[in-house]
Design an enzyme around this catalytic site. Structure first.
Site, PDB file in Angstrom:
ATOM      1  CB  SER A 111     -21.823  -8.852  22.645  1.00  0.00           C
ATOM      2  OG  SER A 111     -21.277  -9.150  21.389  1.00  0.00           O
ATOM      3  NE  ARG A 115     -22.488  -5.382  22.114  1.00  0.00           N
ATOM      4  CZ  ARG A 115     -21.391  -4.849  21.641  1.00  0.00           C
ATOM      5  NH1 ARG A 115     -21.437  -4.021  20.615  1.00  0.00           N
ATOM      6  NH2 ARG A 115     -20.228  -5.138  22.192  1.00  0.00           N
ATOM      7  CB  THR A 134     -31.074 -26.794  29.929  1.00  0.00           C
ATOM      8  OG1 THR A 134     -31.415 -28.170  29.695  1.00  0.00           O
ATOM      9  CG2 THR A 134     -32.352 -25.970  29.976  1.00  0.00           C
ATOM     10  CG  LEU A 135     -28.796 -22.928  25.712  1.00  0.00           C
ATOM     11  CD1 LEU A 135     -28.967 -22.748  24.213  1.00  0.00           C
ATOM     12  CD2 LEU A 135     -27.444 -22.403  26.167  1.00  0.00           C
ATOM     13  CD  GLU A 136     -30.957 -21.766  32.329  1.00  0.00           C
ATOM     14  OE1 GLU A 136     -29.927 -21.060  32.286  1.00  0.00           O
ATOM     15  OE2 GLU A 136     -30.926 -22.965  32.628  1.00  0.00           O
ATOM     16  CE1 TYR A 169     -24.057 -31.825  38.515  1.00  0.00           C
ATOM     17  CE2 TYR A 169     -24.353 -33.560  36.902  1.00  0.00           C
ATOM     18  CZ  TYR A 169     -24.876 -32.545  37.681  1.00  0.00           C
ATOM     19  OH  TYR A 169     -26.220 -32.270  37.628  1.00  0.00           O
TER      20      TYR A 169
END
Length: 187
Positions: A111, A115, A134-136, A169
């Site tokens: 948050s 925010r 992996t972060l977007e 997977y």
């Protein structure tokens, strides 16, 4: 399916599910407040590593997930990544994950970032997937936005099925299995 508690997360981490692992919540570093990371009541807040790929349009290419052009990103390494207005960046978690066969992991943004108009997206971590996540990061604002390396950026929720999947997977040879570092789209 049931959501897993802090106790379960700590036990799973002892078995190698999350490395490195923080058993509690860290909210300060060097006497300064940070975006928290570590184990929470029913999740684990991951940290962003210091490797980023920042989206750029200087090469005027078309974004095509089937034939992604690596020139669409500028590599950056540092403690703070500044994402241009209405743009995005890729990063990775500090933590390396090994998801158990009976578990599906869902990632939600923190948050603190949401925010500020910074949205974190990660697809689910499937049973027996392993790697850095992996972060977007999407900057939805008309202003530059900061993302802090070494601090919390997203929360992982662990859901355990009452029945183990037939095909994991790993079994199907998933294209992102064992990924290290920031990983671009693959087909």
């Amino acid at each position: 399916m049931s959501i897993k508690s802090d106790r379960w997360i700590r036990r799973a981490a002892e078995a190698g599910m999350i490395e490195p692992f923080e058993p509690g919540q860290v909210r300060t570093a060097g006497g300064n407040r940070i975006v928290s990371y570590g184990t929470s009541s029913y999740g684990y807040d991951v940290r962003c590593a210091d490797e980023f790929k920042i989206f750029t349009n200087i090469n005027s290419t078309i974004v095509d997930p089937k034939q992604f052009d690596e020139k669409s990103f500028v590599d950056f390494k540092g403690d703070v990544c500044i994402i241009p207005p209405n743009s995005f960046a890729l990063a990775r978690t500090v933590e390396y994950f090994r998801i158990p066969r009976s578990v599906l992991t869902i990632c939600l943004g923190k948050s603190t970032y949401a925010r500020c108009g910074i949205i974190v997206n990660v697809t689910p971590l499937e049973p027996e997937w392993e790697g850095h996540v992996t972060l977007e990061f999407s900057n939805t604002t008309p202003l530059p936005a900061k993302v802090y390396a070494g601090e919390g950026c997203a929360q992982m929720l662990f859901l355990e099925s009452d029945e183990v999947c037939e095909t994991s997977y790993r079994d199907r040879g998933g294209k992102y299995q064992g990924q290290r570092g920031v990983t671009l789209p693959r087909t």
